[in-house]
Design a protein around this motif. Structure first.
Motif, PDB file in Angstrom:
ATOM      1  N   THR A   1       5.352  -1.014  -4.741  1.00 32.60           N
ATOM      2  CA  THR A   1       5.307  -0.146  -3.566  1.00 32.60           C
ATOM      3  C   THR A   1       3.930  -0.079  -2.944  1.00 32.60           C
ATOM      4  O   THR A   1       3.765   0.469  -1.859  1.00 32.60           O
ATOM      5  CB  THR A   1       5.754   1.272  -3.952  1.00 32.60           C
ATOM      6  N   GLY A   2       2.926  -0.606  -3.624  1.00 29.32           N
ATOM      7  CA  GLY A   2       1.576  -0.596  -3.091  1.00 29.32           C
ATOM      8  C   GLY A   2       0.699   0.515  -3.622  1.00 29.32           C
ATOM      9  O   GLY A   2      -0.425   0.698  -3.134  1.00 29.32           O
ATOM     10  N   VAL A   3       1.161   1.277  -4.615  1.00 32.69           N
ATOM     11  CA  VAL A   3       0.329   2.329  -5.189  1.00 32.69           C
ATOM     12  C   VAL A   3      -0.801   1.706  -6.006  1.00 32.69           C
ATOM     13  O   VAL A   3      -0.693   0.563  -6.482  1.00 32.69           O
ATOM     14  CB  VAL A   3       1.159   3.271  -6.101  1.00 32.69           C
ATOM     15  N   ALA A   4      -1.873   2.435  -6.173  1.00 34.20           N
ATOM     16  CA  ALA A   4      -3.000   1.942  -6.959  1.00 34.20           C
ATOM     17  C   ALA A   4      -2.615   1.885  -8.443  1.00 34.20           C
ATOM     18  O   ALA A   4      -1.944   2.786  -8.953  1.00 34.20           O
ATOM     19  CB  ALA A   4      -4.206   2.862  -6.764  1.00 34.20           C
ATOM     20  N   LEU A   5      -3.033   0.821  -9.094  1.00 36.20           N
ATOM     21  CA  LEU A   5      -2.745   0.689 -10.518  1.00 36.20           C
ATOM     22  C   LEU A   5      -3.782   1.461 -11.336  1.00 36.20           C
ATOM     23  O   LEU A   5      -4.975   1.430 -11.021  1.00 36.20           O
ATOM     24  CB  LEU A   5      -2.751  -0.786 -10.928  1.00 36.20           C
ATOM     25  N   PRO A   6      -3.345   2.153 -12.366  1.00 38.91           N
ATOM     26  CA  PRO A   6      -4.285   2.932 -13.178  1.00 38.91           C
ATOM     27  C   PRO A   6      -5.230   2.028 -13.963  1.00 38.91           C
ATOM     28  O   PRO A   6      -4.823   0.996 -14.484  1.00 38.91           O
ATOM     29  CB  PRO A   6      -3.369   3.729 -14.105  1.00 38.91           C
ATOM     30  N   GLN A   7      -6.492   2.440 -14.046  1.00 35.08           N
ATOM     31  CA  GLN A   7      -7.466   1.687 -14.838  1.00 35.08           C
ATOM     32  C   GLN A   7      -7.235   1.902 -16.325  1.00 35.08           C
ATOM     33  O   GLN A   7      -7.460   0.996 -17.133  1.00 35.08           O
ATOM     34  CB  GLN A   7      -8.883   2.112 -14.457  1.00 35.08           C
ATOM     35  N   VAL A   8      -6.795   3.102 -16.675  1.00 38.19           N
ATOM     36  CA  VAL A   8      -6.520   3.435 -18.073  1.00 38.19           C
ATOM     37  C   VAL A   8      -5.063   3.867 -18.186  1.00 38.19           C
ATOM     38  O   VAL A   8      -4.669   4.876 -17.595  1.00 38.19           O
ATOM     39  CB  VAL A   8      -7.444   4.560 -18.572  1.00 38.19           C
ATOM     40  N   PRO A   9      -4.239   3.131 -18.912  1.00 41.11           N
ATOM     41  CA  PRO A   9      -2.828   3.496 -19.009  1.00 41.11           C
ATOM     42  C   PRO A   9      -2.626   4.754 -19.856  1.00 41.11           C
ATOM     43  O   PRO A   9      -3.391   5.017 -20.791  1.00 41.11           O
ATOM     44  CB  PRO A   9      -2.188   2.276 -19.673  1.00 41.11           C
ATOM     45  N   GLN A  10      -1.592   5.506 -19.529  1.00 44.23           N
ATOM     46  CA  GLN A  10      -1.246   6.697 -20.289  1.00 44.23           C
ATOM     47  C   GLN A  10      -0.143   6.372 -21.287  1.00 44.23           C
ATOM     48  O   GLN A  10       0.703   5.521 -21.033  1.00 44.23           O
ATOM     49  CB  GLN A  10      -0.746   7.803 -19.367  1.00 44.23           C
ATOM     50  N   ARG A  11      -0.171   7.075 -22.397  1.00 44.34           N
ATOM     51  CA  ARG A  11       0.967   7.044 -23.301  1.00 44.34           C
ATOM     52  C   ARG A  11       1.887   8.198 -22.911  1.00 44.34           C
ATOM     53  O   ARG A  11       1.545   9.367 -23.071  1.00 44.34           O
ATOM     54  CB  ARG A  11       0.535   7.188 -24.758  1.00 44.34           C
ATOM     55  N   LEU A  12       3.031   7.873 -22.357  1.00 40.53           N
ATOM     56  CA  LEU A  12       3.962   8.895 -21.890  1.00 40.53           C
ATOM     57  C   LEU A  12       4.638   9.582 -23.076  1.00 40.53           C
ATOM     58  O   LEU A  12       4.946   8.947 -24.089  1.00 40.53           O
ATOM     59  CB  LEU A  12       5.027   8.283 -20.982  1.00 40.53           C
ATOM     60  N   GLU A  13       4.884  10.861 -22.915  1.00 35.22           N
ATOM     61  CA  GLU A  13       5.643  11.582 -23.938  1.00 35.22           C
ATOM     62  C   GLU A  13       7.111  11.187 -23.814  1.00 35.22           C
ATOM     63  O   GLU A  13       7.693  11.271 -22.723  1.00 35.22           O
ATOM     64  CB  GLU A  13       5.479  13.088 -23.769  1.00 35.22           C
ATOM     65  N   ILE A  14       7.691  10.744 -24.892  1.00 39.28           N
ATOM     66  CA  ILE A  14       9.067  10.260 -24.858  1.00 39.28           C
ATOM     67  C   ILE A  14      10.003  11.380 -24.415  1.00 39.28           C
ATOM     68  O   ILE A  14       9.971  12.493 -24.949  1.00 39.28           O
ATOM     69  CB  ILE A  14       9.490   9.716 -26.233  1.00 39.28           C
ATOM     70  N   GLY A  15      10.849  11.060 -23.431  1.00 38.25           N
ATOM     71  CA  GLY A  15      11.848  12.019 -22.973  1.00 38.25           C
ATOM     72  C   GLY A  15      11.319  13.095 -22.053  1.00 38.25           C
ATOM     73  O   GLY A  15      11.974  14.130 -21.897  1.00 38.25           O
ATOM     74  N   LYS A  16      10.163  12.868 -21.413  1.00 37.67           N
ATOM     75  CA  LYS A  16       9.611  13.870 -20.516  1.00 37.67           C
ATOM     76  C   LYS A  16       9.429  13.274 -19.114  1.00 37.67           C
ATOM     77  O   LYS A  16       8.802  12.234 -18.946  1.00 37.67           O
ATOM     78  CB  LYS A  16       8.265  14.395 -21.019  1.00 37.67           C
ATOM     79  N   GLY A  17       9.983  13.990 -18.108  1.00 37.86           N
ATOM     80  CA  GLY A  17       9.839  13.564 -16.731  1.00 37.86           C
ATOM     81  C   GLY A  17       8.667  14.246 -16.064  1.00 37.86           C
ATOM     82  O   GLY A  17       7.840  14.894 -16.712  1.00 37.86           O
ATOM     83  N   ARG A  18       8.621  14.138 -14.753  1.00 36.12           N
ATOM     84  CA  ARG A  18       7.521  14.741 -13.984  1.00 36.12           C
ATOM     85  C   ARG A  18       8.047  15.240 -12.640  1.00 36.12           C
ATOM     86  O   ARG A  18       8.989  14.675 -12.074  1.00 36.12           O
ATOM     87  CB  ARG A  18       6.397  13.723 -13.754  1.00 36.12           C
ATOM     88  N   ILE A  19       7.431  16.332 -12.180  1.00 34.13           N
ATOM     89  CA  ILE A  19       7.740  16.843 -10.853  1.00 34.13           C
ATOM     90  C   ILE A  19       6.801  16.162  -9.865  1.00 34.13           C
ATOM     91  O   ILE A  19       5.576  16.236  -9.995  1.00 34.13           O
ATOM     92  CB  ILE A  19       7.568  18.370 -10.785  1.00 34.13           C
ATOM     93  N   VAL A  20       7.358  15.533  -8.858  1.00 32.76           N
ATOM     94  CA  VAL A  20       6.567  14.845  -7.843  1.00 32.76           C
ATOM     95  C   VAL A  20       6.355  15.742  -6.625  1.00 32.76           C
ATOM     96  O   VAL A  20       5.329  15.675  -5.945  1.00 32.76           O
ATOM     97  CB  VAL A  20       7.251  13.529  -7.428  1.00 32.76           C
ATOM     98  N   ARG A  21       7.339  16.590  -6.396  1.00 31.51           N
ATOM     99  CA  ARG A  21       7.280  17.502  -5.244  1.00 31.51           C
ATOM    100  C   ARG A  21       8.055  18.760  -5.602  1.00 31.51           C
ATOM    101  O   ARG A  21       9.150  18.676  -6.141  1.00 31.51           O
ATOM    102  CB  ARG A  21       7.883  16.798  -4.026  1.00 31.51           C
ATOM    103  N   GLU A  22       7.474  19.906  -5.287  1.00 33.62           N
ATOM    104  CA  GLU A  22       8.072  21.184  -5.702  1.00 33.62           C
ATOM    105  C   GLU A  22       8.735  21.874  -4.522  1.00 33.62           C
ATOM    106  O   GLU A  22       8.158  21.958  -3.427  1.00 33.62           O
ATOM    107  CB  GLU A  22       6.996  22.093  -6.291  1.00 33.62           C
TER     108      GLU A  22
END
Length: 641
Positions: A483-504
């Motif tokens: 999509t053209g978003v910037a790639l992270p310099q340092v990858p995150q370890r995601l918590e298994i089974g946890k989503g994220r709110i993008v817009r409230e």
């Protein structure tokens, strides 16, 4: 479009019946014109090129010698069938290849009686041809089953499973091995062509049958010794011992571009009373078109190109392809972890594994067209403490489902599945769509299923998969550029089974899985403009679900919509089940699920496919408004409420 080639002889041929009226001396000209027409057509549409050019003479010879369509011709995979389509009444549509409403890039039963069996996946042709042959034999009907299978497809076990049962078909089954890459046999020439004609001739086969009948009157030991002697003698010069052991009479190798060699051999095979028979032909990918001959890999599948120069149309610069984002992050993790290995099933460039191979050749394994083996091989590696990544297209991983269940999931082995081509794939159509992986993976105990919303999320998910040692984990991502978003310099370890709110928001909740997130955000903009405050969540995981987040969204918003790029039984079904189990439906929950329709979608541009599927921003808005307007306190599992 470039000027069309001059094809005066081809212009007189609409069907194989017309072809069979030609003098054999005209076939060379016909093949040359057919090759020119194929190059011109693919130049204007894109598609598979090198494989089709390699079988031009073979296509002409088969249709000239055999009585198609009564003799059922089956092309393995089907990506080499463009010349076949031109000769079987579809030339007037050949420049619609792989386009919406146009001809399929593979064989397709609904297109023509000359396509008796649809294909697109490898190594099915011998099994299908055997079915046709046995059916005709049992029904006392004329007609043979003819399978044309490439040497690459012979790396899959299914081909040998079929050959092991082929003897029952007798002379009704003909297998043509198109050897164009692996060099199973030495280079062919006049001697090998002579030998092929000799061993396929009625005189030779007649003497062979007579000798067999006579020798049965002697001891079994002598019978076996005589058979082995003949087999060994022919094997020395033809290399056909393996196929003889599987019950085939082997003929070849012969030059697949020399019609004077092909025609008499195929006529002998057609008239033979002994069988089944395997004919080994040697061809060259891209034959007759210099750019394709010089770079068979680059001209296997092509964009539109200039016929004169061979220059392919280049897509405008854009974000990196998802498979390359995956590969680059895996390379970075592998720098610090010698346990990481990459496995692919004959698709190194398509999965990005070729990039990993350049960095770590000793930790890269291309197992050929053998997805079942790839998965169990990965399971063995995982059981020994390695961190294997099995990079396979969604549509091809289906072929190894038993191994995913039995060898990986039941044993809870930490195999990492990098699932490329998730969702709809455009020009390759229904056979290559990644529609079902969430459904067939998220139903399995022990399995973790992630879906990347964009290329930055894919970086995090690849890194998360590296570190996940407690069981199997899958990450899915689509075909093409990000999509053209910037790639992270340092990858995150995601918590298994946890989503994220993008817009409230407060009124509408859109729960997205995968790359429909961009459409969900577009829909939120429209809903906000209508006064409907909207939350957008990227769930990230189809399994395990983020139940805490989902429950909060379902109980604090007037309407909730799930959206995913997969078939029924995926995210939406799992959310509905969770809501039912937790009694939320009884509280008047307004939940709608949006997913791919219950049909196989034909090829088209991906954006048009998703519009047809009802999975764009406009459809999300429509679903929400209908749910609110009618105020129905019901739960539906439909693409639209």
């Amino acid at each position: 479009m470039a000027d069309l080639p001059s094809t005066p002889l081809l212009d007189t041929v609409d069907t194989p019946e017309d072809l069979r009226k030609l003098d054999p001396k005209q076939l060379r000209q016909l093949a040359d014109e057919l090759r020119a027409e194929t190059i011109s057509a693919v130049g204007s549409t894109g598609g598979h090129l090198g494989s089709g050019l390699g079988v031009v003479e073979l296509t002409v010879a088969i249709h000239y010698v055999f009585n198609t369509p009564d003799d059922r011709l089956i092309w393995d995979v089907g990506h080499q069938c463009y010349p076949h389509k031109i000769l079987t009444g579809r030339r007037d549509r050949i420049r619609t290849l792989r386009q919406g409403g146009g001809l399929s890039g593979f064989t397709k039963r609904s297109e023509s009686e000359y396509d008796p069996f649809g294909a697109a996946h490898s190594s099915t042709s011998i099994s299908a041809a055997l079915g046709f042959a046995i059916a005709n034999k049992l029904g006392d009907k004329p007609g043979k089953g003819i399978a044309v299978i490439g040497d690459g497809a012979m790396s899959a076990g299914m081909a040998y499973e079929a050959m092991n049962n082929a003897e029952a078909a007798g002379n009704r089954l003909v297998v043509i091995l198109n050897d164009n890459d692996m060099s199973i046999a030495p280079p062919v020439g006049g001697l090998s062509a002579y030998l092929a004609r000799m061993v396929s001739s009625s005189e030779y086969l007649g003497l062979r049958s007579l000798a067999k009948r006579a020798i049965r009157k002697f001891s079994r030991r002598l019978t076996a010794a005589a058979g082995k002697t003949e087999e060994f003698a022919r094997g020395l010069v033809t290399g056909g011992t393996l196929f003889e052991e599987l019950g085939f009479y082997y003929v070849g190798p012969i030059d697949g571009h020399n019609l004077e060699h092909l025609i008499p051999v195929l006529e002998n095979v057609r008239d033979a009373e002994d069988g089944p028979i395997l004919v080994h032909v040697v061809t060259k990918k891209g034959k007759g078109y210099a750019p394709a001959e010089a770079a068979a890999d680059k001209y296997h599948g092509v964009q539109k190109f200039d016929v004169i120069t061979g220059t392919q149309a280049k897509a405008p610069p854009g974000p990196p392809a998802y498979q390359n984002v995956f590969a680059d992050q895996l390379i970075k993790d592998a720098e610090h972890d010698p346990r990481i290995v990459a496995i692919t099933a004959a698709m190194p460039s398509g999965t990005g594994v070729d990039r990993f191979a350049r960095a770590y050749p000793d930790r890269t394994f291309d197992v050929g067209i053998a997805e079942q083996h790839a998965v169990t091989f990965a399971a063995g590696l995982a059981a020994q403490g390695m961190r294997p990544f099995c990079a396979i297209y969604s549509t091809f991983l289906q072929r190894a489902y038993d191994q995913v269940v039995h060898d990986v999931a039941i044993q809870n082995l930490p195999v990492r599945f990098a699932i490329d081509r998730a969702g709809l794939v455009g020009a390759d159509g229904a056979t290559h769509a990644g529609s079902f992986d969430v459904t067939y993976l998220a139903t399995l105990p022990n399995m973790v299923v992630m879906a990347a919303a964009d290329e930055a999320e894919l970086v995090h998910m690849t890194h998360t998969a590296v570190l996940h040692d407690s069981g199997p984990i899958a990450l899915r991502y689509p075909r093409g550029g990000g999509t053209g978003v910037a790639l992270p310099q340092v990858p995150q370890r995601l918590e298994i089974g946890k989503g994220r709110i993008v817009r409230e928001g407060k009124t509408v909740a859109i729960l997205s899985l995968g790359t429909r997130l961009a459409e969900a955000l577009r829909a939120a903009d429209t809903l906000e403009a209508k006064g409907l405050s909207t939350t957008v969540a990227d769930l990230r995981f189809a399994k395990p679900l983020d139940e805490e987040l989902i429950r909060r969204l379902l109980t604090t918003h007037e309407v909730a919509v799930t959206i995913e790029e997969g078939a029924i039984g995926g995210l939406g079904a799992h959310v509905l089940t969770m809501a039912s189990d937790q009694g939320l439906i009884d509280a008047g929950l307004k939940l709608r699920t949006m997913r791919l329709p219950d049909l196989f979608q034909d090829q088209d541009k991906p954006e048009l496919q998703y519009a047809e599927a009802g999975l764009n921003a406009e459809n999300i808005v429509d679903t929400v408004l209908k749910a609110l307007r009618y105020n129905e306190a019901v739960v539906t599992d439909g693409a639209r409420a």
